[in-house]
Each structure stands twice: as C-alpha cells, then as structure tokens.
Design a protein around this motif. Sequence first.
Motif, mmCIF file in Angstrom:
data_model
loop_
_atom_site.group_PDB
_atom_site.id
_atom_site.type_symbol
_atom_site.label_atom_id
_atom_site.label_comp_id
_atom_site.label_asym_id
_atom_site.label_seq_id
_atom_site.Cartn_x
_atom_site.Cartn_y
_atom_site.Cartn_z
ATOM 1 N N PRO A 24 7.264 3.156 -0.349
ATOM 2 C CA PRO A 24 7.296 2.735 1.057
ATOM 3 C C PRO A 24 7.176 3.909 2.027
ATOM 4 C CG PRO A 24 8.938 1.535 -0.192
ATOM 5 C CD PRO A 24 8.397 2.596 -1.110
ATOM 6 N N ALA A 76 5.637 6.714 1.416
ATOM 7 C CA ALA A 76 4.238 7.169 1.339
ATOM 8 C C ALA A 76 3.346 6.267 2.181
ATOM 9 C CB ALA A 76 3.774 7.177 -0.115
ATOM 10 N N VAL A 77 3.584 4.943 2.095
ATOM 11 C CA VAL A 77 2.777 4.002 2.880
ATOM 12 C C VAL A 77 3.000 4.254 4.372
ATOM 13 C CG1 VAL A 77 2.454 1.575 3.481
ATOM 14 C CG2 VAL A 77 2.685 2.233 1.089
ATOM 15 N N ALA A 78 4.263 4.476 4.748
ATOM 16 C CA ALA A 78 4.567 4.739 6.166
ATOM 17 C C ALA A 78 3.790 5.955 6.654
ATOM 18 C CB ALA A 78 6.064 4.954 6.344
ATOM 19 N N MET A 79 3.642 6.952 5.787
ATOM 20 C CA MET A 79 2.887 8.152 6.177
ATOM 21 C C MET A 79 1.404 7.834 6.340
ATOM 22 S SD MET A 79 4.942 10.929 3.915
ATOM 23 C CE MET A 79 3.783 12.263 4.100
ATOM 24 N N THR A 80 0.863 6.961 5.485
ATOM 25 C CA THR A 80 -0.562 6.606 5.650
ATOM 26 C C THR A 80 -0.780 5.783 6.921
ATOM 27 O OG1 THR A 80 -0.483 4.521 4.408
ATOM 28 C CG2 THR A 80 -0.928 6.515 3.139
#
Lengths: 234, 216
Positions: free
Chosen positions: A134, A136-140
């Motif tokens: 999650p 990592a996704v927030a960073m993308t």
Amino acid sequence: MLAATASYSTPGHLLKALLSREIQHSVYLSIVTCTSTALLSVVFAVPAGYLLSRTQFPGKTLVEVVLDVPIVLPPMVVGLALLIFFQTPLGRMLEKAVPLTYTVYGVIVAQFVIGAAFAIRTMRGTFDHLSPRPEAVAMTLGCSRARAFWWVTLPSARGGVFAAASVAWAHSLGEFGPILVFAGATRMKTEVLPTTVWLELSVGNLEAAVAVSLLMVLFAGAVLLAVRKAGERV
Amino acid sequence: MIRFDKIRWRAGTFELGPVSFDVPFGKYGMLMGRTGCGKTTLAEILCGLRVPYSGRVWINGQDISDREPGKRGIGYVPQDGALFPTMTVRENLAFVSRIRGLKPAASAPSVERLAGLLGISHLLDRKPAHLSGGERQRVALGRALAAEPSALVLDEPLSALDEETHADLVALLKKVQRSLGLTALHITHHRQEACQLADHLFLLADGAVSPLEFAP
C-alpha cells in the motif's frame, strides 16, 4: 502466587497504604513517569521500528544488538551504565542542559532505556506484519515516502503503536534497578511504586509493601486488559 | 508506449536482463513467466519502486527512468490490490485528489464517475476488509485510474479470483483500457487470461523477455 500475596493483605491495609502521603506521591509519580516514558518510547520506536523493518543498511545487525542490549542486561548494570555515561563529556553536557541524575527526569531516563527497547521490538514486529505494497502504491499515486508513511502505513499500524506504548508503560511500572542506581530512592522526590515496595520492606513494613505490590498488579492487569481490548478493536 | 530498454537488475545470485521490449501506444501487453522469474521486479522498475542496475524505461516517448514513482504517469495495480486498509472505498478512490489538495466535495464527482464505470457505487462506504477479491481489484483499478495515468501496470490482478469474477474482470479490464486508450502492461502466468486480453504477448524466461506468438 498472586493469590497468596493477595491473601496476605486486607482491605484495611490497602486503604491505609493508599491514604499514606508518601505512597500517594509514589502512585502519582509512577503514573506521570510511566506515561511520559511510554510516549517518549513510541516517538523513538515508530521510526526505529520502521527503519529496522523496511530498510537494509550497513551495520544493521549491530544496531539491532545494541537496541536489544538493555533487555538482556541485569537492571542494576543498566543503572550503572547510565551513571557512567553521564560522567562522560557528552553526558555532562546533557546533564548541564537538563539535570538528570537523582531527579524525576532521571527516573524517566532509567525507565526509557528499557521501555524503548521493548517498544522498538513491538513496532518492528508490527511493521514486519504490514505489507509494504500500500505504501508503494501511495508513492506511485504521488505521495512522498514520508507522506505515504504518515497517511497509509502509520494509520494501519495504530494497534501496534498502542501496544508498544502499553508494553513500555507496563515495563516502566515494574522498573526498579536502574531507577535505584541512577535516580535514587528519595521519598517524595524520586520514589516510584517499586521503590516504595523496597523502602517499606527495608523498614519491616510488610503490610504496606504487600498493599503497594497489589496496587502494581492491578495497574499491570488494567494495562494488559487495555492492550487486549485494543488489539480486538484496532 | 511502454518501453524497457536494456534493463538489468540483480539481487544476490538472481540476475535479470538485459530486458528490452515495447508495448505500443494504446495496446494491451501481457507479460508471462514462471513464478519467481522477475515479472514483478520488472513492473516495480517501471513504476520507480526499484532502481535497475542499468537500462532505461520510457512511457510515450519520454525517458522516465529518473522520475519519482508519482511523476511517471503510471497507474499501478498490484497482485493483492494493496488497498489502504484504514480508508473506505470512497477514500481510496479520492486518495489522489487528497494528495493534490482537493477537498472531498471537489473530488466527489470524479469518485462517483469512477465508481459507476467500475460498478462499485454500492461499495463506496465500505472498508477493504469487507470486500470480496473481485471488488478489491475493481477498487484498486479505480484508485489507479483516478490519477489519470498514461499507462497501466497490472501485476497478476486476477490471480486469486473465482472463474465467474475472473471473466467479469477480464471484460472490465478490456473495456476500461479500450475506452480510455491506455497502454497497459499486465503480468500473469495464466495463458488463457493472456490470450483473452493481449494485443502483444511476451515471455520472461531465463532473465530475458521475448515476444510470444498466440492465437487471439
């Protein structure tokens, strides 16, 4: 064992102990110092636990060992190590800014050394169990790492934060050796509940010592119950 | 267009690359390979979550290798959806708007539109723990689309779904990709799924990617 201890005391002894000015001060100081230590421990434990769980860096094993040392060292040795540290140039500089040895702040420092070690372990375990995806996704999606941590990871770790604070609080409540060596056992000044038990025992007042011991059992039980309930909720 | 240009990556004894392949603009590329062959690593390199040992990645003619993950214009849907567990579906879908400083009221219309497109309007106030596998993947797709990306990266998004939900999502993915004109890279080890969705099919084996012939 607990039942035997409880059967040794009577409600009268407990009441008498609770009405004592010294013991009331000891209860007050225990609550204040344990709560301060728990908050301070969490402030350190959250970033430390996160870094240990999510990053690799040279010397990581050494850092882990150093952070765990207070857990395995005899408590008196922790107190002695603190006394010696505050005789070094860095320690003296710190001592000049905030007097710690034989003060209430010293009680918090002595509790913190061990409470923080347990809190860091708890937080590391919490982050180990949380998926990094999650974040990592927030960073993308456009978050910086710090914001992704603050908005996504930390809210997911709130149960662990509460558990870490509770563990630090409970360990601090029972801390005796380092406090005795580093902060002393001065009545109405640096006396916390374990110190009271020791002081009352040393003057042969077994009833008061048992009454205070029972009070500590009650506090510890309440904290463990709170952690269990929080664990079910968060 | 998604382009991998001589990407190399290594961790311990595991080595990947050089990997070079293109998914043309507006097309659906499927990358197949055995478990542990490095498919997810390639997806994470494209998204900026891993730094390759060497090589460049491109999106629509622009070298995005040195950009931060959030500035690559990629919508990323990982295997388990990776929804934000403490947020409702609505908050997951509005997350990009929150990052961009929009108030919830301002992001509401786009959230409603996305939820309608993906058939999850009735789930908006639920937390991820109360969603089925298929619902979670729809929300994850919606959250990725909310950023209006130029490319989609889907890492085995359908791997843990039952047959019926799998078929629904295959149809939905195709519809969304076509209607928004997105370039997509979809990772799978499911041959049938690959043949249903792919415009271009690639195989990752022994650290290298090669095009794969298939009958659509």
